[in-house]
Design a protein around this motif. Sequence first.
Motif, PDB file in Angstrom:
ATOM      1  N   SER A   1       2.770  13.542  -1.646  1.00  9.64           N
ATOM      2  CA  SER A   1       2.665  14.567  -0.611  1.00  9.64           C
ATOM      3  C   SER A   1       3.645  14.282   0.516  1.00  9.64           C
ATOM      4  CB  SER A   1       1.238  14.603  -0.050  1.00  9.64           C
ATOM      5  OG  SER A   1       0.967  13.405   0.665  1.00  9.64           O
ATOM      6  N   ARG A   2       3.955  15.325   1.289  1.00 12.92           N
ATOM      7  CA  ARG A   2       4.852  15.145   2.426  1.00 12.92           C
ATOM      8  C   ARG A   2       4.273  14.175   3.452  1.00 12.92           C
ATOM      9  NH1 ARG A   2       7.074  21.304   3.781  1.00 12.92           N
ATOM     10  NH2 ARG A   2       8.199  21.615   1.786  1.00 12.92           N
ATOM     11  N   ALA A   3       2.951  14.244   3.628  1.00 12.40           N
ATOM     12  CA  ALA A   3       2.308  13.337   4.585  1.00 12.40           C
ATOM     13  C   ALA A   3       2.503  11.883   4.156  1.00 12.40           C
ATOM     14  CB  ALA A   3       0.816  13.663   4.686  1.00 12.40           C
ATOM     15  N   PHE A   4       2.375  11.628   2.841  1.00  7.81           N
ATOM     16  CA  PHE A   4       2.556  10.257   2.368  1.00  7.81           C
ATOM     17  C   PHE A   4       4.002   9.801   2.561  1.00  7.81           C
ATOM     18  CE2 PHE A   4       3.644   7.058  -0.741  1.00  7.81           C
ATOM     19  CZ  PHE A   4       2.647   6.128  -0.529  1.00  7.81           C
ATOM     20  N   LEU A   5       4.965  10.665   2.258  1.00  8.32           N
ATOM     21  CA  LEU A   5       6.377  10.312   2.425  1.00  8.32           C
ATOM     22  C   LEU A   5       6.693  10.045   3.897  1.00  8.32           C
ATOM     23  CD1 LEU A   5       8.057  12.831  -0.051  1.00  8.32           C
ATOM     24  CD2 LEU A   5       7.733  10.359  -0.359  1.00  8.32           C
ATOM     25  N   ALA A   6       6.086  10.830   4.783  1.00 12.41           N
ATOM     26  CA  ALA A   6       6.274  10.590   6.209  1.00 12.41           C
ATOM     27  C   ALA A   6       5.693   9.240   6.616  1.00 12.41           C
ATOM     28  CB  ALA A   6       5.625  11.719   7.024  1.00 12.41           C
ATOM     29  N   ALA A   7       4.503   8.918   6.061  1.00 12.75           N
ATOM     30  CA  ALA A   7       3.877   7.623   6.347  1.00 12.75           C
ATOM     31  C   ALA A   7       4.749   6.477   5.840  1.00 12.75           C
ATOM     32  CB  ALA A   7       2.493   7.562   5.698  1.00 12.75           C
ATOM     33  N   ALA A   8       5.344   6.659   4.675  1.00 17.19           N
ATOM     34  CA  ALA A   8       6.240   5.638   4.130  1.00 17.19           C
ATOM     35  C   ALA A   8       7.442   5.442   5.043  1.00 17.19           C
ATOM     36  CB  ALA A   8       6.702   6.036   2.729  1.00 17.19           C
ATOM     37  N   GLY A   9       7.979   6.539   5.571  1.00 16.78           N
ATOM     38  CA  GLY A   9       9.105   6.441   6.491  1.00 16.78           C
ATOM     39  C   GLY A   9       8.744   5.683   7.758  1.00 16.78           C
ATOM     40  N   VAL A  10       7.547   5.943   8.302  1.00 17.36           N
ATOM     41  CA  VAL A  10       7.079   5.230   9.493  1.00 17.36           C
ATOM     42  C   VAL A  10       6.964   3.735   9.206  1.00 17.36           C
ATOM     43  CG1 VAL A  10       5.098   4.917  11.041  1.00 17.36           C
ATOM     44  CG2 VAL A  10       5.893   7.223  10.478  1.00 17.36           C
ATOM     45  N   SER A  11       6.433   3.387   8.027  1.00 17.44           N
ATOM     46  CA  SER A  11       6.267   1.979   7.663  1.00 17.44           C
ATOM     47  C   SER A  11       7.613   1.274   7.523  1.00 17.44           C
ATOM     48  CB  SER A  11       5.485   1.865   6.341  1.00 17.44           C
ATOM     49  OG  SER A  11       4.193   2.396   6.477  1.00 17.44           O
TER      50      SER A  11
ATOM     51  N   MET B   1       0.820  -1.215   0.000  1.00 24.00           N
ATOM     52  CA  MET B   1       0.000   0.000   0.000  1.00 24.00           C
ATOM     53  C   MET B   1       0.853   1.263   0.000  1.00 24.00           C
ATOM     54  SD  MET B   1      -3.180  -1.075   2.487  1.00 24.00           S
ATOM     55  CE  MET B   1      -2.279  -2.151   3.589  1.00 24.00           C
ATOM     56  N   ILE B   2       2.105   1.139   0.418  1.00 22.05           N
ATOM     57  CA  ILE B   2       3.038   2.258   0.364  1.00 22.05           C
ATOM     58  C   ILE B   2       3.801   2.252  -0.954  1.00 22.05           C
ATOM     59  CG2 ILE B   2       5.154   3.214   1.384  1.00 22.05           C
ATOM     60  CD1 ILE B   2       2.695   3.753   3.072  1.00 22.05           C
ATOM     61  N   PHE B   3       4.266   1.063  -1.369  1.00 24.98           N
ATOM     62  CA  PHE B   3       5.080   0.958  -2.578  1.00 24.98           C
ATOM     63  C   PHE B   3       4.315   1.326  -3.844  1.00 24.98           C
ATOM     64  CE2 PHE B   3       7.845  -2.504  -0.425  1.00 24.98           C
ATOM     65  CZ  PHE B   3       8.591  -1.516   0.201  1.00 24.98           C
ATOM     66  N   THR B   4       3.014   1.002  -3.895  1.00 27.23           N
ATOM     67  CA  THR B   4       2.243   1.247  -5.122  1.00 27.23           C
ATOM     68  C   THR B   4       2.163   2.734  -5.478  1.00 27.23           C
ATOM     69  OG1 THR B   4       0.954  -0.774  -4.763  1.00 27.23           O
ATOM     70  CG2 THR B   4       0.038   0.849  -6.287  1.00 27.23           C
ATOM     71  N   PRO B   5       1.749   3.605  -4.555  1.00 23.27           N
ATOM     72  CA  PRO B   5       1.751   5.035  -4.915  1.00 23.27           C
ATOM     73  C   PRO B   5       3.153   5.573  -5.211  1.00 23.27           C
ATOM     74  CG  PRO B   5       0.384   4.630  -2.980  1.00 23.27           C
ATOM     75  CD  PRO B   5       1.154   3.380  -3.232  1.00 23.27           C
ATOM     76  N   LEU B   6       4.194   5.050  -4.532  1.00 25.82           N
ATOM     77  CA  LEU B   6       5.556   5.501  -4.811  1.00 25.82           C
ATOM     78  C   LEU B   6       5.977   5.107  -6.225  1.00 25.82           C
ATOM     79  CD1 LEU B   6       7.421   4.722  -1.449  1.00 25.82           C
ATOM     80  CD2 LEU B   6       6.795   6.968  -2.370  1.00 25.82           C
ATOM     81  N   ALA B   7       5.632   3.874  -6.621  1.00 23.10           N
ATOM     82  CA  ALA B   7       5.960   3.426  -7.975  1.00 23.10           C
ATOM     83  C   ALA B   7       5.203   4.248  -9.016  1.00 23.10           C
ATOM     84  CB  ALA B   7       5.621   1.940  -8.130  1.00 23.10           C
ATOM     85  N   GLU B   8       3.943   4.535  -8.712  1.00 17.60           N
ATOM     86  CA  GLU B   8       3.146   5.344  -9.636  1.00 17.60           C
ATOM     87  C   GLU B   8       3.735   6.744  -9.770  1.00 17.60           C
ATOM     88  OE1 GLU B   8      -1.557   6.337 -10.475  1.00 17.60           O
ATOM     89  OE2 GLU B   8      -0.924   5.749  -8.465  1.00 17.60           O
ATOM     90  N   ALA B   9       4.211   7.299  -8.656  1.00 17.15           N
ATOM     91  CA  ALA B   9       4.822   8.626  -8.686  1.00 17.15           C
ATOM     92  C   ALA B   9       6.104   8.623  -9.512  1.00 17.15           C
ATOM     93  CB  ALA B   9       5.116   9.093  -7.264  1.00 17.15           C
TER      94      ALA B   9
END
Length: 301
Positions: A129-139, A113-121
Amino acid sequence: MSSIAVPGALAPRRAWLTDLPVLLVAVVWGASYLAAKDITTARTVIAVLVLRFAIVLPVLVTAGWRSLRALTAAQWRGAGVLGLILSGIFLLETYGVVHTSATNAGLIISLTMIFTPLAEAAVTGVRPSRAFLAAAGVSVLGVVLLTQGGGFTRPSPGDLLMLLAALARAAHVLAMSRIKSVQGADALSLTTVQLGAAVAVFAVLATGADATPWSTAAGFGAREWAGLLFLSAFCTLFAFFVQMWAVRRTSPSRVSLLLGTEPLWAAGAGIALGGERLGALGLMGGVLVLAGTAWGRRSAG
């Protein structure tokens, strides 16, 4: 006004009747890691995969025969490519769960669920978004802690394979959205072709292997057959048809949210039924993975 009030009163009940089967899919998917680990060894991975999907494939072909015949050559090719990626996903996941705990497997795979939006980006050039990147870092921090239950050591080979499987799942989702020929294809026929291609790959890999599907099946007892039928009937056939049924009655976002509870059930099955233990670091890591993926799902939406 009465015609508006009545549906409003019945909506929660209808929503619950739709949500419950989807939630059951998340439960059986969560339990699938423990079931696969219970009936599979490193020697029998490919044989078990052949058996698991060969059992359900005739049912899918029979149910979707008309739509299969309606597919164009381009749609067959596109679905075949997706099937090759799918075969890689199942190989990575099954070898991975053999070499790690079912709890770790279920939590690490949620990184999809984190890798898919990153790959799409990365493909579209649109910065998350910064919030998403922060969430990815937490994961990611959560996964690091999750794999360190016995202290800070190297992740196990199984943990790394599950990480690769999460990346492969993201690639599969991305490919499905980018291959134009499959975008208008019927969901049942598309899934059937993909599984057929995956079974063909597994069958080729099983040729000449020590553990053939037939010898593996002959050595199964009641416990192993029960596990195999659970993986085939519930984790594959039941899950697929429930998803098809549910998306027609509710929103894809709601289905995705319910299916996103899969890691919780994987951890619960591994701890309650498999006797697995996370330890303090692992428990903290598991919480961070779940929090990060939930946060990332909201941020990406």
